[in-house]
Design a protein around this motif. Structure first.
Motif, short mmCIF file in Angstrom:
data_model
loop_
_atom_site.label_atom_id
_atom_site.label_comp_id
_atom_site.label_asym_id
_atom_site.label_seq_id
_atom_site.Cartn_x
_atom_site.Cartn_y
_atom_site.Cartn_z
N ARG A 272 41.68 37.55 46.09
CA ARG A 272 42.64 38.63 46.32
C ARG A 272 44.02 38.28 45.75
O ARG A 272 44.67 39.12 45.13
CB ARG A 272 42.74 38.89 47.82
N ILE A 273 44.45 37.04 45.95
CA ILE A 273 45.79 36.66 45.51
C ILE A 273 45.85 36.40 44.01
O ILE A 273 46.72 36.93 43.30
CB ILE A 273 46.27 35.41 46.29
N LEU A 274 44.92 35.60 43.49
CA LEU A 274 45.01 35.15 42.10
C LEU A 274 44.48 36.16 41.10
O LEU A 274 45.01 36.28 39.99
CB LEU A 274 44.24 33.83 41.93
N GLU B 194 43.58 39.73 41.94
CA GLU B 194 44.02 41.10 42.14
C GLU B 194 45.54 41.25 42.20
O GLU B 194 46.10 42.14 41.57
CB GLU B 194 43.38 41.65 43.42
N GLU B 195 46.20 40.39 42.97
CA GLU B 195 47.64 40.55 43.14
C GLU B 195 48.43 39.97 41.96
O GLU B 195 49.27 40.65 41.38
CB GLU B 195 48.10 39.88 44.44
N LYS B 196 48.16 38.73 41.62
CA LYS B 196 48.95 38.03 40.61
C LYS B 196 48.44 38.24 39.18
O LYS B 196 49.20 38.06 38.23
CB LYS B 196 48.98 36.53 40.91
N VAL C 242 52.73 29.96 45.67
CA VAL C 242 51.47 30.68 45.79
C VAL C 242 50.39 29.78 46.38
O VAL C 242 49.62 30.20 47.26
CB VAL C 242 51.02 31.24 44.43
N TRP C 243 50.33 28.52 45.93
CA TRP C 243 49.32 27.60 46.48
C TRP C 243 49.58 27.30 47.95
O TRP C 243 48.65 27.10 48.72
CB TRP C 243 49.27 26.31 45.66
N ARG D 223 50.81 29.49 50.00
CA ARG D 223 50.33 30.71 50.66
C ARG D 223 48.80 30.67 50.79
O ARG D 223 48.25 30.99 51.84
CB ARG D 223 50.77 31.93 49.87
N VAL D 224 48.13 30.30 49.71
CA VAL D 224 46.67 30.19 49.74
C VAL D 224 46.23 29.19 50.82
O VAL D 224 45.30 29.44 51.58
CB VAL D 224 46.12 29.77 48.37
N VAL E 298 40.30 34.86 49.88
CA VAL E 298 41.76 34.77 49.80
C VAL E 298 42.22 34.50 48.37
O VAL E 298 43.13 35.16 47.85
CB VAL E 298 42.27 33.66 50.75
N MET E 299 41.59 33.53 47.71
CA MET E 299 41.98 33.21 46.34
C MET E 299 41.72 34.37 45.39
O MET E 299 42.52 34.65 44.49
CB MET E 299 41.26 31.95 45.87
#
Length: 463
Positions: free
Chosen positions: A48-50, A52-54, A27-28, A30-31, A45-46
């Motif tokens: 959205r990923i950390l 909302e997604e994860k 994941v990192w 990808r970030v 980006v963080m």
């Protein structure tokens, strides 16, 4: 949400939250690869990923960590990654998250610097990232909207964000002043018992992984510990300053490597408010005082940093590269340049880990202090205004080819030259925004499509 903690405990070798180090590593990475667009884009980006997604970290804790990082000298997005990596996997997690965040930028800037020093321009490479910037602008706007919806939950918070934006964008009010005023406002509001200043709740529909982990048995590495603080501080201070003193003793104060180490070490301690607040100072000193680069070269370096992954302050690597390239001190120019660029990067980013590993446990402890809840809520609202400021700054330099400075009656800001609209960038940004907001397209797909479109526009002679 599955009970990952129970499963992990049964296995006996994973952390309590059940997120393996290898999973976090991916994941990192990808970030890091997606960390375009300056601090606003990287925070987007963080988030959205950390968040909302994860669902690794709640909105409230994400903003709490962001508040602290915004107060620190240095690139706030890289420090935020370090903070969250530290929460998940202790010091190693923080080093990996923060280190990977800048690694793509190190390679990209170094490669472009080689090309620049050899051929004098990187026009085609910059064109390669043209479409990427347009897509990042849409992602940045999405982040402002989503974070704003969560943080600006009443009219008071909306007003604080608006005031912060106007103060920093139109009047160039120093960032620490804005945050200090917001904190005082929040403390007063909390003392008066105003509900508008209550802390943002941790979770949403499901408890986030980190918040669930810290909700019951708090891990040892998150607890403040004076002896550990002194030990960690001593280690990171040594990593940062021992090379500086070694160069000073071995080469003397007049050597270019010593000058790079001392100048960028000083800069690392005063870059409050992120890269935008210090870029003018770096440009002035590098071009006018040290004569490491010309003003035109400094702008080219900023162009590299804006169109490659990583913090904008990565431009220091380009400056260090060119400085040592021209004053090789008996080494081959390219070897000296490589060492100069890496040295500038080392003394700029090593302090970032120091601030996080020393201060984060105490910042986490403050989450339970209700007296500070009002101040932190107000700071969160002000930070939204600051992020909006960064977003508009990025938009101005993406959608317009020229800007001009406005000064007078207390005003101090950059305004676009209307006739300099970059129509291909505007069209591509609108298309990316439609894909994201209307069709909920994935971030990777939008970035890839925009990048390909940018290359095609270049080949067609449009840009």
């Amino acid at each position: 949400m599955t009970d990952v903690a129970t499963t992990a405990k049964a296995r006996g070798h994973e952390p309590a939250h059940g997120i393996s180090f290898n999973e976090a590593l991916l994941v990192w990475m990808r970030v890091a690869i997606l960390s375009f667009g300056g601090p606003a884009g990287q925070i987007a980006v963080m988030h959205r990923i950390l968040v909302e997604e994860k669902n690794w970290i709640s909105e409230g804790r994400f903003l709490h960590a962001l508040n602290y990082c915004m107060l620190l000298p240095g690139p706030e997005a890289q420090q935020l990654a370090t903070y969250i990596g530290w929460l998940l996997h202790r010091t190693l997690g923080g080093i990996v998250a923060g280190g990977l965040f800048i690694l793509p930028g190190i390679f990209a800037i170094m490669g472009l610097s080689y090309i620049y020093a050899t051929y004098g321009n990187v026009g085609f490479v910059e064109a390669l990232f043209f479409g990427l910037k347009a897509a990042v602008l849409a992602i940045v706007i999405q982040a402002v909207v989503r974070v704003g919806k969560r943080a600006l939950r009443n009219r008071v918070m909306i007003a604080l964000a608006a005031i912060a934006f106007v103060a920093i964008f139109f009047f160039a009010v120093p960032f620490p002043v804005i945050i200090g005023a917001a904190a005082v406002t929040g403390l007063i509001g909390a003392r008066l018992g105003r509900s508008e200043f209550a802390a943002i709740e941790h979770g949403g529909k499901n408890s986030a992984v980190i918040d669930g982990m810290l909700g019951e048995a708090v891990p040892d590495h998150v607890r403040p510990n004076a002896s550990r603080t002194l030990r960690v501080g001593a280690i990171w201070l040594a990593l940062w300053l021992v090379p500086v003193f070694a160069l000073l003793v071995a080469l003397g104060p007049g050597d270019v490597f010593t000058q790079i180490a001392i100048f960028f070490s000083k800069m690392a301690m005063v870059t409050f408010g992120g890269a935008y607040a210090v870029l003018a100072y770096v440009a002035q000193q590098a071009a006018d005082y040290y004569h490491w680069v010309s003003p035109r070269e400094m702008l080219d370096g900023l162009g590299m940093a804006e169109t490659t992954p990583g913090p904008l302050i990565m431009v220091v690597q380009f400056v260090g590269f060119m400085a040592a390239f021209r004053e090789a001190s008996g080494l081959s120019p390219m070897l000296a340049a490589t060492l100069g660029g890496l040295l500038a990067t080392w003394v700029t980013f090593t302090p970032c880990f120091l601030w996080i590993f020393v201060g984060a446990p105490y910042i986490e402890a403050l989450r339970g202090n209700k007296a500070l809840a009002g101040a932190l809520s107000a700071i969160t609202a002000a930070v939204v205004g600051v992020i909006l400021n960064l977003s508009i700054w990025f938009a101005l330099h993406t959608l317009f080819r020229q800007t001009f400075a406005v000064h007078g009656f207390g005003l101090s800001f950059d305004a676009p030259v209307p006739g300099s609209v970059d129509w291909p960038a505007l069209a591509l940004s609108i298309a990316a925004a439609i894909a994201i907001f209307r069709f909920n397209a994935g971030m990777l797909g939008v970035l890839a499509a925009s990048c390909i479109t940018g290359v095609l526009l270049r080949l067609a002679g449009v840009i």
